[in-house]
Design a protein around this motif. Sequence first.
Motif, short mmCIF file in Angstrom:
data_model
loop_
_atom_site.label_atom_id
_atom_site.label_comp_id
_atom_site.label_asym_id
_atom_site.label_seq_id
_atom_site.Cartn_x
_atom_site.Cartn_y
_atom_site.Cartn_z
N GLU A 86 -6.28 11.54 -9.93
CA GLU A 86 -5.39 12.69 -9.79
C GLU A 86 -4.02 12.29 -9.25
O GLU A 86 -3.02 12.95 -9.53
CB GLU A 86 -6.03 13.74 -8.88
N LEU A 87 -3.97 11.19 -8.50
CA LEU A 87 -2.69 10.73 -7.95
C LEU A 87 -1.94 9.81 -8.91
O LEU A 87 -0.73 9.65 -8.77
CB LEU A 87 -2.94 9.98 -6.64
N ALA A 88 -2.66 9.21 -9.86
CA ALA A 88 -2.07 8.15 -10.68
C ALA A 88 -0.89 8.63 -11.52
O ALA A 88 -0.02 7.83 -11.86
CB ALA A 88 -3.14 7.54 -11.59
N GLY A 89 -0.84 9.91 -11.84
CA GLY A 89 0.28 10.41 -12.64
C GLY A 89 1.19 11.36 -11.89
O GLY A 89 1.97 12.09 -12.50
N TRP A 90 1.12 11.33 -10.55
CA TRP A 90 1.88 12.30 -9.74
C TRP A 90 3.33 11.87 -9.65
O TRP A 90 3.68 10.93 -8.94
CB TRP A 90 1.25 12.43 -8.36
N SER A 91 4.21 12.58 -10.33
CA SER A 91 5.61 12.17 -10.40
C SER A 91 6.35 12.34 -9.08
O SER A 91 7.39 11.72 -8.87
CB SER A 91 6.32 12.97 -11.49
N LEU A 92 5.85 13.19 -8.18
CA LEU A 92 6.54 13.42 -6.91
C LEU A 92 6.49 12.21 -5.99
O LEU A 92 7.28 12.10 -5.06
CB LEU A 92 5.95 14.64 -6.20
N SER A 93 5.54 11.31 -6.20
CA SER A 93 5.44 10.11 -5.36
C SER A 93 5.15 8.90 -6.23
O SER A 93 3.99 8.52 -6.43
CB SER A 93 4.34 10.28 -4.30
N PRO A 94 6.19 8.27 -6.77
CA PRO A 94 5.96 7.15 -7.69
C PRO A 94 5.23 5.98 -7.05
O PRO A 94 4.44 5.30 -7.70
CB PRO A 94 7.37 6.75 -8.14
N GLY A 95 5.48 5.73 -5.75
CA GLY A 95 4.79 4.63 -5.08
C GLY A 95 3.32 4.92 -4.92
O GLY A 95 2.46 4.03 -5.13
N LEU A 96 2.97 6.13 -4.57
CA LEU A 96 1.57 6.52 -4.43
C LEU A 96 0.88 6.49 -5.79
O LEU A 96 -0.28 6.05 -5.90
CB LEU A 96 1.50 7.92 -3.83
N ALA A 97 1.59 6.91 -6.83
CA ALA A 97 1.02 6.86 -8.17
C ALA A 97 0.78 5.42 -8.61
O ALA A 97 -0.29 5.09 -9.16
CB ALA A 97 1.95 7.57 -9.15
N ALA A 98 1.75 4.55 -8.36
CA ALA A 98 1.60 3.14 -8.74
C ALA A 98 0.43 2.50 -8.00
O ALA A 98 -0.33 1.70 -8.57
CB ALA A 98 2.89 2.39 -8.45
N THR A 99 0.27 2.83 -6.73
CA THR A 99 -0.84 2.30 -5.95
C THR A 99 -2.17 2.78 -6.52
O THR A 99 -3.11 1.99 -6.70
CB THR A 99 -0.73 2.76 -4.48
N GLY A 116 -11.95 9.07 1.61
CA GLY A 116 -12.83 7.91 1.62
C GLY A 116 -12.10 6.64 2.00
O GLY A 116 -12.64 5.79 2.73
N ALA A 117 -10.86 6.49 1.53
CA ALA A 117 -10.07 5.32 1.89
C ALA A 117 -9.79 5.29 3.38
O ALA A 117 -9.84 4.22 4.02
CB ALA A 117 -8.76 5.30 1.11
N LEU A 118 -9.52 6.45 3.97
CA LEU A 118 -9.27 6.51 5.40
C LEU A 118 -10.55 6.25 6.19
O LEU A 118 -10.54 5.58 7.22
CB LEU A 118 -8.71 7.87 5.78
N GLY A 119 -11.67 6.78 5.69
CA GLY A 119 -12.93 6.60 6.39
C GLY A 119 -13.42 5.17 6.39
O GLY A 119 -13.92 4.68 7.40
N SER A 120 -13.28 4.48 5.26
CA SER A 120 -13.74 3.09 5.20
C SER A 120 -12.79 2.15 5.92
O SER A 120 -13.20 1.11 6.43
CB SER A 120 -13.88 2.65 3.74
N ALA A 121 -11.49 2.50 5.97
CA ALA A 121 -10.47 1.72 6.69
C ALA A 121 -10.52 0.24 6.30
O ALA A 121 -10.38 -0.64 7.15
CB ALA A 121 -10.63 1.89 8.20
N ASN A 122 -10.71 -0.03 5.02
CA ASN A 122 -10.74 -1.41 4.53
C ASN A 122 -9.37 -2.06 4.72
O ASN A 122 -8.37 -1.55 4.21
CB ASN A 122 -11.10 -1.40 3.04
N PRO A 123 -9.29 -3.17 5.48
CA PRO A 123 -7.97 -3.78 5.72
C PRO A 123 -7.30 -4.30 4.46
O PRO A 123 -6.11 -4.60 4.48
CB PRO A 123 -8.30 -4.92 6.69
N ARG A 124 -8.06 -4.40 3.36
CA ARG A 124 -7.47 -4.78 2.08
C ARG A 124 -7.29 -3.56 1.17
O ARG A 124 -6.92 -3.70 0.01
CB ARG A 124 -8.36 -5.81 1.37
N GLY A 125 -7.55 -2.37 1.70
CA GLY A 125 -7.48 -1.18 0.87
C GLY A 125 -6.09 -0.91 0.34
O GLY A 125 -5.11 -0.91 1.09
N ASP A 126 -6.00 -0.66 -0.95
CA ASP A 126 -4.69 -0.41 -1.58
C ASP A 126 -4.00 0.81 -0.97
O ASP A 126 -2.83 0.74 -0.57
CB ASP A 126 -4.86 -0.21 -3.08
N LEU A 127 -4.73 1.92 -0.92
CA LEU A 127 -4.11 3.14 -0.42
C LEU A 127 -3.71 3.00 1.05
O LEU A 127 -2.66 3.49 1.46
CB LEU A 127 -5.06 4.32 -0.59
N LEU A 128 -4.53 2.33 1.83
CA LEU A 128 -4.22 2.17 3.25
C LEU A 128 -2.92 1.37 3.43
O LEU A 128 -2.13 1.66 4.33
CB LEU A 128 -5.37 1.45 3.95
#
Length: 298
Positions: A86-99, A116-128
């Motif tokens: 749902e975020l991948a095509g969001w034009s309002l945030s190109p960086g978030l979409a690219a991630t 889920g990304a916040l809960g797992s807190a993976n130090p290699r997580g893209d969104l984090l």
Amino acid sequence: MTTPGGPSTALHRPGTVGEAVASLAAEARAGRPVELLAGGTDLVPALRTGTRRPAVIVALRRVLELRVRGAGADTLTIGAGVTYTELAGWSLSPGLAATSRVVGSVQIRNCGTVGGALGSANPRGDLLTFLTAAQAEVLITSESGSRAAGLDDFLNTGRLPGELVTAVRVPRPSGPQTYLKIGGRQAAFPSLVSCALLVDRVRERVCCAVGGVAARPWRVAEAERLAADVDWSTGTAPTGLARRFGELAAADVRAAPPLGEDPRHPLEYRVHAAGVLAARAFARCLAPRAAPHREDTP
């Protein structure tokens, strides 16, 4: 519900944030630990292998309030149940979409969520990594009310018993943004090293975070200070500044608390890769635009 190889597990399926918070509060008062289930990309495999055997699961897929995205004058708000797809095509945030476009496989992007990304807190997580560069706030609700926590504070404390992460809030973009990563088979495997860079033309600053080197995604503060050398009237940087930005970014993450040694990818390799990605991200967002070519006419 019964987990594979484990005892009976209580399952709550709330339909609203209020119902979810009430379930979490009741279980907190009973002293029973709770696992939250949204996309299930981490929890379901763990249940199948028996590595996690929760007493209680609160399933959140029916809570439509968590799947809302909103835009204010200065901020964007993304519900905890919003998926990467749902975020991948969001034009309002190109960086978030690219991630979001480079997270895992198609199946992971369809199921995996912001919460889920916040809960797992993976130090290699893209969104984090992107949210660290964006200086995101985490919005949290409990029976006692709602609060906002800076991402660093949230990562230090996690979700407290009885609390539910409902959304994250980031500033609206005011300049170019990019996200770069390296890893085995770029899309299908977790990031080895990643870099998010956001340009803020209003405040005349650059915000950059690197993932996969330090114990958590790391803001490269020394490198960010090079924003003082950017020509903000044109939004471009002098030749050679990108290389210097990469060098300082590498030095920043080398001095950070390390993620840990990886025999196949030593720390020095990951530090070097971080510098390369940071330099490329800086150049991509702030390199002078070439003048259009014109053919001479007789």
